[in-house]
Design an enzyme around this catalytic site. Structure first.
Site, PDB file in Angstrom:
ATOM      1  CD  GLU A   1      80.382  13.752 101.170  1.00  0.00           C
ATOM      2  OE1 GLU A   1      80.551  12.949 100.228  1.00  0.00           O
ATOM      3  OE2 GLU A   1      80.803  14.914 101.143  1.00  0.00           O
TER       4      GLU A   1
ATOM      5  CG  ASP B   1      77.344  18.777 105.019  1.00  0.00           C
ATOM      6  OD1 ASP B   1      78.485  19.089 105.367  1.00  0.00           O
ATOM      7  OD2 ASP B   1      76.486  19.604 104.665  1.00  0.00           O
TER       8      ASP B   1
ATOM      9  CG  ASP C   1      83.944  13.378 101.450  1.00  0.00           C
ATOM     10  OD1 ASP C   1      83.851  14.469 102.057  1.00  0.00           O
ATOM     11  OD2 ASP C   1      84.319  13.287 100.271  1.00  0.00           O
TER      12      ASP C   1
ATOM     13  CD  GLU D   1      80.524  15.925 105.962  1.00  0.00           C
ATOM     14  OE1 GLU D   1      80.514  17.064 106.424  1.00  0.00           O
ATOM     15  OE2 GLU D   1      80.572  15.697 104.725  1.00  0.00           O
TER      16      GLU D   1
END
Lengths: 225, 225
Positions: B40, B44, B113, B116
Protein backbone atom coordinates in the site's frame (compact mmCIF):
# COMPACT_ATOMS: atom_id res chain seq x y z
CA UNK A 1 28.73 16.22 -8.01
CA UNK A 2 27.91 19.07 -10.31
CA UNK A 3 24.69 19.52 -12.21
CA UNK A 4 26.20 20.60 -15.47
CA UNK A 5 29.06 20.42 -17.87
CA UNK A 6 28.52 24.09 -18.49
CA UNK A 7 25.80 23.42 -21.02
CA UNK A 8 22.20 24.54 -20.86
CA UNK A 9 20.86 21.19 -22.05
CA UNK A 10 22.39 19.09 -19.27
CA UNK A 11 21.64 18.35 -15.67
CA UNK A 12 23.43 15.75 -13.54
CA UNK A 13 24.41 13.69 -16.54
CA UNK A 14 21.05 13.83 -18.25
CA UNK A 15 21.13 15.44 -21.69
CA UNK A 16 17.72 16.92 -22.45
CA UNK A 17 16.03 16.19 -25.78
CA UNK A 18 13.91 19.26 -25.03
CA UNK A 19 16.23 21.76 -23.32
CA UNK A 20 13.37 24.26 -22.85
CA UNK A 21 12.02 21.92 -20.15
CA UNK A 22 15.22 22.34 -18.18
CA UNK A 23 15.16 26.11 -18.69
CA UNK A 24 11.59 26.22 -17.38
CA UNK A 25 12.48 24.06 -14.38
CA UNK A 26 15.21 26.50 -13.42
CA UNK A 27 12.96 29.57 -13.72
CA UNK A 28 11.37 30.80 -10.50
CA UNK A 29 7.92 32.34 -10.73
CA UNK A 30 9.37 35.73 -9.79
CA UNK A 31 11.08 35.79 -13.20
CA UNK A 32 7.77 35.38 -15.05
CA UNK A 33 6.20 32.63 -17.14
CA UNK A 34 6.90 29.93 -18.12
CA UNK A 35 8.13 29.23 -14.59
CA UNK A 36 8.72 26.04 -12.67
CA UNK A 37 5.67 25.63 -10.45
CA UNK A 38 3.75 23.10 -12.52
CA UNK A 39 6.90 21.07 -13.10
CA UNK A 40 7.48 21.12 -9.35
CA UNK A 41 4.03 19.57 -8.83
CA UNK A 42 4.92 16.77 -11.23
CA UNK A 43 8.47 16.30 -9.95
CA UNK A 44 7.25 16.03 -6.36
CA UNK A 45 5.19 12.99 -7.38
CA UNK A 46 8.06 11.44 -9.37
CA UNK A 47 10.43 11.90 -6.46
CA UNK A 48 7.88 10.44 -4.07
CA UNK A 49 7.81 7.24 -6.08
CA UNK A 50 11.58 7.03 -6.58
CA UNK A 51 12.20 7.36 -2.85
CA UNK A 52 9.29 5.11 -1.89
CA UNK A 53 10.56 2.33 -4.11
CA UNK A 54 14.13 2.69 -2.86
CA UNK A 55 13.03 2.50 0.78
CA UNK A 56 10.71 -0.42 0.04
CA UNK A 57 13.54 -2.40 -1.54
CA UNK A 58 16.24 -1.41 0.95
CA UNK A 59 14.22 -2.07 4.14
CA UNK A 60 12.24 -5.28 3.56
CA UNK A 61 11.15 -5.54 7.19
CA UNK A 62 10.04 -1.98 7.71
CA UNK A 63 6.34 -1.49 8.21
CA UNK A 64 4.27 1.07 6.38
CA UNK A 65 4.41 3.66 9.13
CA UNK A 66 8.21 3.51 9.30
CA UNK A 67 8.53 3.76 5.53
CA UNK A 68 6.19 6.75 5.45
CA UNK A 69 8.15 8.53 8.18
CA UNK A 70 11.49 7.75 6.52
CA UNK A 71 10.27 9.08 3.20
CA UNK A 72 9.01 12.30 4.74
CA UNK A 73 12.45 12.75 6.29
CA UNK A 74 14.27 12.15 2.99
CA UNK A 75 12.18 14.53 0.92
CA UNK A 76 11.73 17.31 3.47
CA UNK A 77 12.57 20.78 2.23
CA UNK A 78 15.96 21.08 3.93
CA UNK A 79 17.10 17.67 2.63
CA UNK A 80 16.11 18.56 -0.93
CA UNK A 81 17.80 21.93 -0.61
CA UNK A 82 21.02 20.16 0.42
CA UNK A 83 20.85 17.97 -2.69
CA UNK A 84 20.14 21.06 -4.80
CA UNK A 85 23.23 22.75 -3.37
CA UNK A 86 25.44 19.76 -4.19
CA UNK A 87 24.07 19.91 -7.73
CA UNK A 88 24.67 23.67 -7.87
CA UNK A 89 21.05 24.44 -8.68
CA UNK A 90 21.30 27.91 -7.13
CA UNK A 91 23.96 28.99 -9.63
CA UNK A 92 21.65 28.11 -12.51
CA UNK A 93 18.38 29.52 -11.16
CA UNK A 94 16.65 32.34 -12.97
CA UNK A 95 15.00 34.67 -10.46
CA UNK A 96 13.14 37.95 -10.65
CA UNK A 97 15.03 41.03 -9.49
CA UNK A 98 13.36 41.11 -6.07
CA UNK A 99 14.23 37.52 -5.26
CA UNK A 100 17.72 37.99 -6.66
CA UNK A 101 18.41 40.93 -4.36
CA UNK A 102 17.09 39.10 -1.31
CA UNK A 103 19.26 36.05 -1.94
CA UNK A 104 16.52 33.77 -3.26
CA UNK A 105 19.02 31.44 -4.92
CA UNK A 106 20.25 30.45 -1.46
CA UNK A 107 16.82 29.90 0.09
CA UNK A 108 15.85 26.32 1.01
CA UNK A 109 12.29 26.62 -0.30
CA UNK A 110 13.31 27.97 -3.70
CA UNK A 111 16.13 25.43 -4.11
CA UNK A 112 13.97 22.50 -3.05
CA UNK A 113 11.15 23.55 -5.40
CA UNK A 114 13.58 23.95 -8.30
CA UNK A 115 15.08 20.52 -7.68
CA UNK A 116 11.62 18.96 -7.81
CA UNK A 117 10.90 20.91 -10.98
CA UNK A 118 14.09 19.58 -12.59
CA UNK A 119 12.99 16.04 -11.66
CA UNK A 120 9.62 16.72 -13.31
CA UNK A 121 11.41 18.06 -16.39
CA UNK A 122 13.62 14.96 -16.70
CA UNK A 123 10.52 12.79 -16.31
CA UNK A 124 8.71 14.58 -19.14
CA UNK A 125 11.85 14.57 -21.25
CA UNK A 126 12.75 10.90 -20.94
CA UNK A 127 10.19 8.91 -18.93
CA UNK A 128 10.17 7.27 -15.53
CA UNK A 129 12.97 4.75 -15.90
CA UNK A 130 15.54 7.23 -17.14
CA UNK A 131 14.44 9.75 -14.53
CA UNK A 132 14.81 7.22 -11.75
CA UNK A 133 18.33 6.32 -12.88
CA UNK A 134 19.32 9.99 -12.77
CA UNK A 135 17.60 10.83 -9.48
CA UNK A 136 18.21 7.72 -7.37
CA UNK A 137 21.95 8.35 -6.82
CA UNK A 138 21.14 11.69 -5.19
CA UNK A 139 19.26 9.86 -2.43
CA UNK A 140 20.90 6.42 -2.25
CA UNK A 141 23.19 7.31 0.61
CA UNK A 142 20.35 8.80 2.63
CA UNK A 143 18.14 5.77 1.93
CA UNK A 144 20.84 3.42 3.23
CA UNK A 145 21.57 5.67 6.19
CA UNK A 146 18.03 5.54 7.58
CA UNK A 147 18.62 4.23 11.11
CA UNK A 148 17.61 0.59 11.46
CA UNK A 149 15.89 1.67 14.65
CA UNK A 150 13.40 3.54 12.50
CA UNK A 151 12.66 0.98 9.84
CA UNK A 152 13.86 -2.42 11.01
CA UNK A 153 12.04 -2.95 14.26
CA UNK A 154 8.56 -3.98 15.17
CA UNK A 155 6.12 -1.73 16.96
CA UNK A 156 6.58 -3.26 20.45
CA UNK A 157 10.35 -2.83 20.21
CA UNK A 158 10.05 0.73 18.95
CA UNK A 159 7.59 1.61 21.72
CA UNK A 160 9.88 0.10 24.35
CA UNK A 161 12.84 2.07 22.99
CA UNK A 162 10.84 5.27 22.87
CA UNK A 163 9.89 4.87 26.53
CA UNK A 164 13.34 3.79 27.70
CA UNK A 165 14.98 6.75 25.98
CA UNK A 166 12.74 8.99 28.10
CA UNK A 167 13.09 6.91 31.28
CA UNK A 168 9.39 6.18 31.36
CA UNK A 169 7.82 2.98 32.70
CA UNK A 170 7.37 0.17 30.16
CA UNK A 171 3.93 -0.57 28.72
CA UNK A 172 1.51 -3.18 29.99
CA UNK A 173 -0.23 -5.46 27.52
CA UNK A 174 -3.55 -6.75 28.83
CA UNK A 175 -5.52 -9.47 27.06
CA UNK A 176 -9.05 -8.13 27.02
CA UNK A 177 -10.82 -10.67 24.92
CA UNK A 178 -10.26 -13.95 23.19
CA UNK A 179 -12.85 -15.42 20.88
CA UNK A 180 -13.66 -16.80 17.50
CA UNK A 181 -13.75 -20.37 16.24
CA UNK A 182 -11.04 -22.83 17.21
CA UNK A 183 -9.23 -22.43 13.89
CA UNK A 184 -9.79 -18.68 13.71
CA UNK A 185 -9.15 -17.14 17.11
CA UNK A 186 -9.44 -13.39 17.62
CA UNK A 187 -7.42 -11.68 20.32
CA UNK A 188 -8.00 -8.21 21.68
CA UNK A 189 -5.16 -6.65 23.64
CA UNK A 190 -4.91 -3.26 25.28
CA UNK A 191 -1.55 -1.54 25.50
CA UNK A 192 -1.42 0.77 28.52
CA UNK A 193 1.15 3.47 29.31
CA UNK A 194 1.47 5.03 32.74
CA UNK A 195 3.38 8.12 31.55
CA UNK A 196 2.13 9.68 29.36
CA UNK A 197 -1.15 8.14 30.47
CA UNK A 198 -2.73 6.68 27.40
CA UNK A 199 -3.82 3.38 25.97
CA UNK A 200 -5.00 1.78 22.77
CA UNK A 201 -6.52 -1.48 21.67
CA UNK A 202 -5.22 -3.96 19.11
CA UNK A 203 -6.96 -6.88 17.46
CA UNK A 204 -5.18 -9.77 15.79
CA UNK A 205 -5.17 -13.46 14.97
CA UNK A 206 -2.70 -14.13 17.77
CA UNK A 207 -1.95 -12.53 21.09
CA UNK A 208 1.41 -11.36 19.78
CA UNK A 209 -0.11 -9.86 16.63
CA UNK A 210 -2.73 -8.03 18.71
CA UNK A 211 0.03 -6.63 20.95
CA UNK A 212 1.89 -5.31 17.91
CA UNK A 213 -1.24 -3.62 16.60
CA UNK A 214 -1.89 -2.05 20.01
CA UNK A 215 1.73 -0.86 20.30
CA UNK A 216 1.57 0.67 16.84
CA UNK A 217 -1.62 2.52 17.79
CA UNK A 218 0.06 3.88 20.93
CA UNK A 219 3.10 4.95 18.89
CA UNK A 220 0.78 6.74 16.51
CA UNK A 221 -0.71 8.73 19.38
CA UNK A 222 2.71 9.55 20.80
CA UNK A 223 3.82 10.82 17.39
CA UNK A 224 0.61 12.75 16.90
CA UNK A 225 0.71 14.42 20.30
CA UNK B 1 -15.67 -3.19 -14.97
CA UNK B 2 -14.66 -6.25 -13.04
CA UNK B 3 -11.26 -6.95 -11.56
CA UNK B 4 -11.01 -10.55 -12.55
CA UNK B 5 -11.90 -13.24 -15.00
CA UNK B 6 -12.27 -15.52 -12.02
CA UNK B 7 -8.56 -16.22 -11.87
CA UNK B 8 -6.22 -15.53 -8.99
CA UNK B 9 -3.46 -14.20 -11.24
CA UNK B 10 -5.48 -11.40 -12.84
CA UNK B 11 -6.63 -7.98 -11.86
CA UNK B 12 -8.33 -5.48 -14.17
CA UNK B 13 -6.81 -6.99 -17.27
CA UNK B 14 -3.30 -7.33 -15.87
CA UNK B 15 -2.01 -10.90 -15.75
CA UNK B 16 0.56 -11.18 -12.98
CA UNK B 17 3.93 -12.83 -13.68
CA UNK B 18 4.17 -13.23 -9.90
CA UNK B 19 0.64 -14.02 -8.68
CA UNK B 20 1.79 -14.07 -5.04
CA UNK B 21 2.11 -10.26 -5.27
CA UNK B 22 -1.59 -10.00 -6.06
CA UNK B 23 -2.46 -12.41 -3.27
CA UNK B 24 -0.44 -10.31 -0.82
CA UNK B 25 -2.07 -7.09 -2.04
CA UNK B 26 -5.50 -8.57 -1.33
CA UNK B 27 -4.58 -9.73 2.18
CA UNK B 28 -5.50 -7.40 5.03
CA UNK B 29 -3.19 -7.32 8.05
CA UNK B 30 -5.92 -8.89 10.18
CA UNK B 31 -5.40 -12.12 8.20
CA UNK B 32 -1.71 -12.27 9.11
CA UNK B 33 1.54 -11.88 7.18
CA UNK B 34 2.39 -11.39 4.38
CA UNK B 35 -0.25 -8.67 4.28
CA UNK B 36 -0.74 -5.63 2.09
CA UNK B 37 0.54 -2.70 4.15
CA UNK B 38 3.96 -2.33 2.58
CA UNK B 39 2.50 -2.69 -0.91
CA UNK B 40 0.00 0.00 0.00
CA UNK B 41 2.88 2.36 0.84
CA UNK B 42 4.39 1.74 -2.58
CA UNK B 43 1.10 1.85 -4.47
CA UNK B 44 0.17 5.16 -2.88
CA UNK B 45 3.31 6.69 -4.45
CA UNK B 46 2.66 5.06 -7.84
CA UNK B 47 -0.92 6.31 -7.86
CA UNK B 48 0.25 9.77 -6.84
CA UNK B 49 2.41 9.96 -9.93
CA UNK B 50 -0.17 8.47 -12.31
CA UNK B 51 -2.78 10.99 -11.21
CA UNK B 52 -0.32 13.90 -11.07
CA UNK B 53 0.79 13.27 -14.62
CA UNK B 54 -2.77 12.89 -15.89
CA UNK B 55 -3.84 16.18 -14.29
CA UNK B 56 -0.69 17.93 -15.51
CA UNK B 57 -1.40 16.87 -19.09
CA UNK B 58 -5.16 17.40 -19.01
CA UNK B 59 -5.11 20.87 -17.42
CA UNK B 60 -2.24 22.79 -19.01
CA UNK B 61 -3.27 26.11 -17.48
CA UNK B 62 -3.85 24.94 -13.93
CA UNK B 63 -1.43 26.26 -11.39
CA UNK B 64 0.35 24.12 -8.83
CA UNK B 65 -2.11 24.81 -6.04
CA UNK B 66 -5.08 23.80 -8.19
CA UNK B 67 -3.35 20.63 -9.35
CA UNK B 68 -2.46 19.70 -5.79
CA UNK B 69 -6.05 20.22 -4.62
CA UNK B 70 -7.46 18.29 -7.57
CA UNK B 71 -5.14 15.39 -6.91
CA UNK B 72 -6.05 15.23 -3.23
CA UNK B 73 -9.69 15.08 -4.27
CA UNK B 74 -9.12 12.27 -6.77
CA UNK B 75 -7.13 10.03 -4.43
CA UNK B 76 -9.06 10.65 -1.23
CA UNK B 77 -10.15 7.53 0.63
CA UNK B 78 -13.80 7.60 -0.45
CA UNK B 79 -12.87 8.09 -4.12
CA UNK B 80 -10.45 5.15 -4.02
CA UNK B 81 -13.02 3.02 -2.23
CA UNK B 82 -15.50 3.75 -5.02
CA UNK B 83 -12.98 2.58 -7.61
CA UNK B 84 -12.25 -0.50 -5.51
CA UNK B 85 -15.98 -1.30 -5.43
CA UNK B 86 -16.28 -1.02 -9.21
CA UNK B 87 -13.33 -3.41 -9.46
CA UNK B 88 -14.94 -5.76 -6.91
CA UNK B 89 -11.94 -5.64 -4.60
CA UNK B 90 -14.08 -6.41 -1.55
CA UNK B 91 -15.13 -9.78 -2.96
CA UNK B 92 -11.50 -10.81 -3.30
CA UNK B 93 -10.15 -9.46 0.00
CA UNK B 94 -8.73 -11.85 2.56
CA UNK B 95 -9.56 -10.63 6.06
CA UNK B 96 -9.08 -11.96 9.56
CA UNK B 97 -12.16 -13.35 11.28
CA UNK B 98 -12.75 -10.22 13.35
CA UNK B 99 -12.72 -7.90 10.33
CA UNK B 100 -14.80 -10.36 8.36
CA UNK B 101 -17.53 -10.40 10.99
CA UNK B 102 -17.59 -6.63 11.28
CA UNK B 103 -17.95 -6.14 7.52
CA UNK B 104 -14.37 -5.03 6.83
CA UNK B 105 -14.65 -5.85 3.14
CA UNK B 106 -17.19 -3.04 2.80
CA UNK B 107 -15.20 -0.44 4.73
CA UNK B 108 -13.79 2.53 2.76
CA UNK B 109 -10.42 2.50 4.52
CA UNK B 110 -9.79 -1.20 3.93
CA UNK B 111 -10.94 -1.04 0.30
CA UNK B 112 -8.91 2.05 -0.45
CA UNK B 113 -5.78 0.58 1.14
CA UNK B 114 -6.21 -2.67 -0.79
CA UNK B 115 -6.61 -0.81 -4.07
CA UNK B 116 -3.36 1.05 -3.44
CA UNK B 117 -1.69 -2.24 -2.56
CA UNK B 118 -2.85 -3.80 -5.83
CA UNK B 119 -1.38 -0.81 -7.67
CA UNK B 120 1.91 -1.38 -5.83
CA UNK B 121 1.78 -5.06 -6.75
CA UNK B 122 1.23 -4.33 -10.45
CA UNK B 123 4.11 -1.86 -10.33
CA UNK B 124 6.48 -4.44 -8.85
CA UNK B 125 5.20 -7.08 -11.23
CA UNK B 126 5.53 -5.15 -14.48
CA UNK B 127 7.06 -1.68 -14.00
CA UNK B 128 5.73 1.85 -14.18
CA UNK B 129 4.58 2.03 -17.78
CA UNK B 130 2.47 -1.12 -17.64
CA UNK B 131 1.07 -0.10 -14.26
CA UNK B 132 0.10 3.31 -15.55
CA UNK B 133 -1.72 1.79 -18.52
CA UNK B 134 -3.73 -0.43 -16.17
CA UNK B 135 -4.46 2.23 -13.55
CA UNK B 136 -5.09 5.35 -15.62
CA UNK B 137 -8.49 4.24 -17.01
CA UNK B 138 -9.82 3.95 -13.45
CA UNK B 139 -9.28 7.69 -12.98
CA UNK B 140 -9.55 9.17 -16.46
CA UNK B 141 -13.16 10.16 -16.13
CA UNK B 142 -12.53 11.85 -12.78
CA UNK B 143 -9.47 13.65 -14.16
CA UNK B 144 -11.52 15.04 -17.04
CA UNK B 145 -14.41 15.91 -14.76
CA UNK B 146 -12.39 18.20 -12.51
CA UNK B 147 -14.33 21.46 -12.79
CA UNK B 148 -12.55 24.00 -14.97
CA UNK B 149 -13.33 26.50 -12.24
CA UNK B 150 -10.82 24.64 -10.07
CA UNK B 151 -7.96 24.17 -12.49
CA UNK B 152 -8.40 26.42 -15.52
CA UNK B 153 -8.53 29.89 -14.08
CA UNK B 154 -6.00 32.30 -12.71
CA UNK B 155 -5.94 33.34 -9.08
CA UNK B 156 -7.68 36.70 -9.52
CA UNK B 157 -10.53 35.06 -11.42
CA UNK B 158 -10.88 32.30 -8.85
CA UNK B 159 -10.86 34.79 -5.99
CA UNK B 160 -13.50 36.90 -7.71
CA UNK B 161 -15.69 33.83 -8.26
CA UNK B 162 -15.24 32.68 -4.70
CA UNK B 163 -16.42 36.05 -3.41
CA UNK B 164 -19.29 36.42 -5.90
CA UNK B 165 -20.61 32.97 -5.03
CA UNK B 166 -20.86 34.15 -1.43
CA UNK B 167 -22.18 37.61 -2.31
CA UNK B 168 -19.18 39.28 -0.75
CA UNK B 169 -17.60 42.55 -1.95
CA UNK B 170 -14.86 42.21 -4.58
CA UNK B 171 -11.22 42.62 -3.58
CA UNK B 172 -9.18 45.78 -3.85
CA UNK B 173 -5.68 45.64 -5.30
CA UNK B 174 -3.46 48.43 -4.03
CA UNK B 175 -0.03 49.11 -5.50
CA UNK B 176 2.18 49.52 -2.46
CA UNK B 177 5.59 49.80 -3.99
CA UNK B 178 7.28 50.03 -7.34
CA UNK B 179 11.02 49.86 -7.67
CA UNK B 180 14.01 48.18 -9.23
CA UNK B 181 16.01 49.13 -12.28
CA UNK B 182 14.32 50.33 -15.43
CA UNK B 183 14.64 46.92 -17.14
CA UNK B 184 13.80 45.00 -13.99
CA UNK B 185 10.92 46.61 -12.19
CA UNK B 186 9.54 45.13 -8.98
CA UNK B 187 5.92 45.66 -8.04
CA UNK B 188 4.37 45.06 -4.65
CA UNK B 189 0.60 44.83 -4.53
CA UNK B 190 -1.71 44.24 -1.59
CA UNK B 191 -4.97 42.39 -2.13
CA UNK B 192 -7.56 43.47 0.45
CA UNK B 193 -10.87 41.82 1.27
CA UNK B 194 -13.57 43.56 3.27
CA UNK B 195 -15.43 40.36 4.23
CA UNK B 196 -13.83 38.23 5.51
CA UNK B 197 -11.42 40.97 6.52
CA UNK B 198 -8.00 39.87 5.43
CA UNK B 199 -5.24 40.88 3.08
CA UNK B 200 -2.02 39.63 1.61
CA UNK B 201 0.89 40.98 -0.34
CA UNK B 202 2.22 39.88 -3.70
CA UNK B 203 5.47 40.73 -5.44
CA UNK B 204 6.08 40.37 -9.16
CA UNK B 205 7.82 41.70 -12.22
CA UNK B 206 4.65 43.42 -13.37
CA UNK B 207 1.67 44.93 -11.61
CA UNK B 208 -0.55 42.19 -13.01
CA UNK B 209 1.82 39.43 -11.89
CA UNK B 210 1.99 40.93 -8.39
CA UNK B 211 -1.82 41.04 -8.26
CA UNK B 212 -2.01 37.35 -9.17
CA UNK B 213 0.47 36.45 -6.44
CA UNK B 214 -1.46 38.49 -3.90
CA UNK B 215 -4.78 36.92 -4.98
CA UNK B 216 -3.27 33.45 -4.69
CA UNK B 217 -2.06 34.25 -1.18
CA UNK B 218 -5.54 35.43 -0.19
CA UNK B 219 -7.08 32.27 -1.69
CA UNK B 220 -4.63 30.21 0.34
CA UNK B 221 -5.83 31.88 3.53
CA UNK B 222 -9.48 31.44 2.61
CA UNK B 223 -8.86 27.75 1.97
CA UNK B 224 -6.84 27.40 5.17
CA UNK B 225 -9.44 29.07 7.37
Amino acid sequence: MSSTDGRADRFAGHVFSTPSLLAQALTHRSAGAPHNERLEFLGDAVLGLVVAEALYARWPKADEGSLTRARAELVRESALAAVARRLEVGERLVLGPGEMKSGGHRRDSILSDALEAVIGAIYLDAGYEVCRRVVLPWFEEAVSAVPASKVGKDAKTRLQEWLQARQKPLPQYVLEHEGGEEHARVFTVRCILADPALDAEGVGGSRRAAEQVAAEAVLGRLAGG
